[in-house]
Design a protein around this motif. Sequence first.
Motif, PDB file in Angstrom:
ATOM      1  N   ARG A   1      -1.414   3.456   8.435  1.00 14.74           N
ATOM      2  CA  ARG A   1      -0.121   2.771   8.360  1.00 14.74           C
ATOM      3  C   ARG A   1       0.128   2.068   7.014  1.00 14.74           C
ATOM      4  NH1 ARG A   1       2.525   3.017  12.828  1.00 14.74           N
ATOM      5  NH2 ARG A   1       3.983   1.401  12.120  1.00 14.74           N
ATOM      6  N   PRO A   2       0.308   2.836   5.951  1.00 11.93           N
ATOM      7  CA  PRO A   2       0.654   2.238   4.652  1.00 11.93           C
ATOM      8  C   PRO A   2       2.066   1.651   4.693  1.00 11.93           C
ATOM      9  CG  PRO A   2       0.912   4.607   4.555  1.00 11.93           C
ATOM     10  CD  PRO A   2       0.288   4.306   5.899  1.00 11.93           C
ATOM     11  N   ASP A   3       2.381   0.828   3.696  1.00 10.97           N
ATOM     12  CA  ASP A   3       3.737   0.258   3.613  1.00 10.97           C
ATOM     13  C   ASP A   3       4.763   1.338   3.269  1.00 10.97           C
ATOM     14  OD1 ASP A   3       3.151  -2.697   3.898  1.00 10.97           O
ATOM     15  OD2 ASP A   3       1.814  -2.171   2.253  1.00 10.97           O
ATOM     16  N   ILE A   4       4.372   2.254   2.377  1.00 13.88           N
ATOM     17  CA  ILE A   4       5.241   3.374   1.992  1.00 13.88           C
ATOM     18  C   ILE A   4       4.397   4.647   1.969  1.00 13.88           C
ATOM     19  CG2 ILE A   4       6.629   4.432   0.135  1.00 13.88           C
ATOM     20  CD1 ILE A   4       8.078   2.085   1.239  1.00 13.88           C
ATOM     21  N   THR A   5       4.925   5.715   2.561  1.00  9.02           N
ATOM     22  CA  THR A   5       4.338   7.039   2.380  1.00  9.02           C
ATOM     23  C   THR A   5       5.263   7.818   1.455  1.00  9.02           C
ATOM     24  OG1 THR A   5       3.403   7.012   4.609  1.00  9.02           O
ATOM     25  CG2 THR A   5       3.524   9.141   3.499  1.00  9.02           C
ATOM     26  N   HIS A   6       4.731   8.293   0.342  1.00  9.91           N
ATOM     27  CA  HIS A   6       5.535   9.020  -0.638  1.00  9.91           C
ATOM     28  C   HIS A   6       5.157  10.498  -0.563  1.00  9.91           C
ATOM     29  CE1 HIS A   6       7.531   8.839  -4.885  1.00  9.91           C
ATOM     30  NE2 HIS A   6       7.882   9.929  -4.213  1.00  9.91           N
TER      31      HIS A   6
ATOM     32  N   SER B   1       1.005   4.815 -14.079  1.00  5.29           N
ATOM     33  CA  SER B   1       1.902   3.813 -14.660  1.00  5.29           C
ATOM     34  C   SER B   1       2.252   2.716 -13.660  1.00  5.29           C
ATOM     35  CB  SER B   1       3.205   4.475 -15.144  1.00  5.29           C
ATOM     36  OG  SER B   1       2.957   5.422 -16.158  1.00  5.29           O
ATOM     37  N   MET B   2       1.839   2.903 -12.393  1.00  6.67           N
ATOM     38  CA  MET B   2       2.179   1.952 -11.331  1.00  6.67           C
ATOM     39  C   MET B   2       0.949   1.292 -10.716  1.00  6.67           C
ATOM     40  SD  MET B   2       4.962   4.298  -9.293  1.00  6.67           S
ATOM     41  CE  MET B   2       5.686   2.984  -8.339  1.00  6.67           C
ATOM     42  N   SER B   3      -0.233   1.705 -11.126  1.00 10.81           N
ATOM     43  CA  SER B   3      -1.442   1.291 -10.417  1.00 10.81           C
ATOM     44  C   SER B   3      -1.789  -0.185 -10.595  1.00 10.81           C
ATOM     45  CB  SER B   3      -2.627   2.165 -10.837  1.00 10.81           C
ATOM     46  OG  SER B   3      -2.820   2.142 -12.239  1.00 10.81           O
ATOM     47  N   ASP B   4      -1.163  -0.857 -11.558  1.00 13.57           N
ATOM     48  CA  ASP B   4      -1.350  -2.305 -11.686  1.00 13.57           C
ATOM     49  C   ASP B   4      -0.451  -3.073 -10.721  1.00 13.57           C
ATOM     50  OD1 ASP B   4      -3.282  -2.166 -13.668  1.00 13.57           O
ATOM     51  OD2 ASP B   4      -1.813  -2.109 -15.287  1.00 13.57           O
ATOM     52  N   THR B   5       0.542  -2.393 -10.164  1.00 17.62           N
ATOM     53  CA  THR B   5       1.528  -3.045  -9.302  1.00 17.62           C
ATOM     54  C   THR B   5       1.233  -2.847  -7.818  1.00 17.62           C
ATOM     55  OG1 THR B   5       3.186  -2.612 -11.014  1.00 17.62           O
ATOM     56  CG2 THR B   5       4.015  -3.239  -8.843  1.00 17.62           C
ATOM     57  N   TYR B   6       0.743  -1.655  -7.468  1.00 23.33           N
ATOM     58  CA  TYR B   6       0.530  -1.299  -6.073  1.00 23.33           C
ATOM     59  C   TYR B   6      -0.903  -0.846  -5.829  1.00 23.33           C
ATOM     60  CZ  TYR B   6       5.650  -1.057  -6.038  1.00 23.33           C
ATOM     61  OH  TYR B   6       6.970  -1.351  -6.155  1.00 23.33           O
ATOM     62  N   GLU B   7      -1.274  -0.855  -4.567  1.00 30.10           N
ATOM     63  CA  GLU B   7      -2.531  -0.245  -4.128  1.00 30.10           C
ATOM     64  C   GLU B   7      -2.199   1.200  -3.746  1.00 30.10           C
ATOM     65  OE1 GLU B   7      -5.689  -0.705  -0.490  1.00 30.10           O
ATOM     66  OE2 GLU B   7      -4.775  -2.541  -1.287  1.00 30.10           O
ATOM     67  N   ILE B   8      -2.543   2.134  -4.615  1.00 28.71           N
ATOM     68  CA  ILE B   8      -2.095   3.520  -4.463  1.00 28.71           C
ATOM     69  C   ILE B   8      -3.253   4.419  -4.033  1.00 28.71           C
ATOM     70  CG2 ILE B   8      -1.121   5.530  -5.660  1.00 28.71           C
ATOM     71  CD1 ILE B   8       0.317   3.531  -7.527  1.00 28.71           C
ATOM     72  N   THR B   9      -2.996   5.197  -2.986  1.00 28.67           N
ATOM     73  CA  THR B   9      -3.956   6.187  -2.512  1.00 28.67           C
ATOM     74  C   THR B   9      -3.286   7.558  -2.546  1.00 28.67           C
ATOM     75  OG1 THR B   9      -5.059   4.601  -1.041  1.00 28.67           O
ATOM     76  CG2 THR B   9      -5.383   6.943  -0.570  1.00 28.67           C
ATOM     77  N   VAL B  10      -3.918   8.507  -3.219  1.00 27.51           N
ATOM     78  CA  VAL B  10      -3.378   9.862  -3.342  1.00 27.51           C
ATOM     79  C   VAL B  10      -4.297  10.822  -2.580  1.00 27.51           C
ATOM     80  CG1 VAL B  10      -2.820  11.747  -4.933  1.00 27.51           C
ATOM     81  CG2 VAL B  10      -2.336   9.371  -5.583  1.00 27.51           C
TER      82      VAL B  10
ATOM     83  N   LYS C   1       0.832  -1.195   0.000  1.00 26.71           N
ATOM     84  CA  LYS C   1       0.000   0.000   0.000  1.00 26.71           C
ATOM     85  C   LYS C   1       0.872   1.252   0.000  1.00 26.71           C
ATOM     86  CE  LYS C   1      -3.943  -2.070   2.385  1.00 26.71           C
ATOM     87  NZ  LYS C   1      -4.846  -1.989   3.571  1.00 26.71           N
ATOM     88  N   ILE C   2       0.622   2.138  -0.974  1.00 29.22           N
ATOM     89  CA  ILE C   2       1.364   3.383  -1.112  1.00 29.22           C
ATOM     90  C   ILE C   2       0.413   4.548  -0.875  1.00 29.22           C
ATOM     91  CG2 ILE C   2       2.912   4.737  -2.570  1.00 29.22           C
ATOM     92  CD1 ILE C   2       3.890   1.855  -2.110  1.00 29.22           C
ATOM     93  N   TYR C   3       0.756   5.431   0.064  1.00 25.26           N
ATOM     94  CA  TYR C   3      -0.008   6.660   0.288  1.00 25.26           C
ATOM     95  C   TYR C   3       0.836   7.841  -0.179  1.00 25.26           C
ATOM     96  CZ  TYR C   3      -3.852   4.634   3.069  1.00 25.26           C
ATOM     97  OH  TYR C   3      -4.961   3.947   3.467  1.00 25.26           O
ATOM     98  N   VAL C   4       0.189   8.790  -0.840  1.00 23.88           N
ATOM     99  CA  VAL C   4       0.907   9.890  -1.484  1.00 23.88           C
ATOM    100  C   VAL C   4       0.325  11.228  -1.062  1.00 23.88           C
ATOM    101  CG1 VAL C   4       1.550  10.939  -3.702  1.00 23.88           C
ATOM    102  CG2 VAL C   4       1.334   8.431  -3.518  1.00 23.88           C
TER     103      VAL C   4
END
Length: 358
Positions: free
Chosen positions: A83-88, A28-37, A2-5
């Motif tokens: 608590r996402p895996d990565i906060t960008h 370009s990454m949304s097929d790989t990760y669960e992305i929340t902006v 899970k990526i939070y941006v």
Amino acid sequence: MKIYVFGTRGFPNIQGGVEKHCEELYTSMSDTYEITVFRRKPFVKSNTTYKKIHFIDLPTVKTKGLEAFLHSFLCVLYCIIKRPDITHVHNIGPGLFIPLLKMVGLKVVLTYHSPNYEHSKWSYLAKKGLKICEFIATKGADKIIFVNKIQLQKFNPVIQAKSVHIPNGIKKKKEIKDNSFIKSLGLSPFQYILSVGRITPEKGFDYLIKAYNLIKNKSIKLVIAGGCDHSSAYAKQLIHEADKSQVILTNYMNEEQLNHLYTYARLFVLPSFNEGYPIVLIEAINYQKPILASNIEANKSIGLAKEQYFEVGSVNDLKNKIENEINKEYTDIIYNINIPTWKEIANLVTNIYSQAAN
């Protein structure tokens, strides 16, 4: 994963270089990760999902200096709870809050787009505050992405050791054969100069208009495609000068509209005082346009020919360069500049996420 941006106003159809960067990168990454902006509510114009990306729209105020601060603080609270895996985090201003994320054990990637404290719109105290944000953000992040290699090289070895240079990218040029859109703006193919960006002082549109007023060939029009960032004396004055000079201010243009404007432009000009790694410039390269750009560090890092640069802020130098270009016969230019695609950039960012998560 899970990526939070946060650190962007959001997308789609929201003006800005960081906004464009985030839209192209994360789609370009949304097929790989669960992305929340996280998006800023005052700028949102669309639904809560887009190309497999989920949006969380949080409030803020449209006030210079408070907009990003308030929104970023709310984003951090949300990240601490979820608590996402990565906060960008994008930009050094929102990076002020990275220590709070680190205190609760979250992994943080920072993208350093530009040294915002160089922008003339900020007061002395605001610039000092942004310098502090830069120090805190770069020290606290687990990994740092610099879109400009020269900016990366200014930092000490400790920061450089956890940093990587990944520039902005391009996608396949869309072929446009219909010129009805530019005609609706009162334009003719290859009979206008194009400049693109927000109407803010660091973009240099004021002296571009002054230079344009001095050229002799008035059959060539000037088009500035961009909306006003915040209501300001600068924006009001620029609108007044543009109207007096018969310069076309289009306000915000979406991707499709910009494709038309780039396709039929006679010349592209970027007069900025400050940039990170200018997406509008590499888009002009992608469309094989004749280009003039101010000789600031960020623009020179792109690698145009020497004669394509002019002295930043110089009305006369810009006027002379414009006249020289528009007096030539128009032709597309094949640039020998290697610009990666957004998919290639997404793959590089994927590697950064893997390193940061371990």
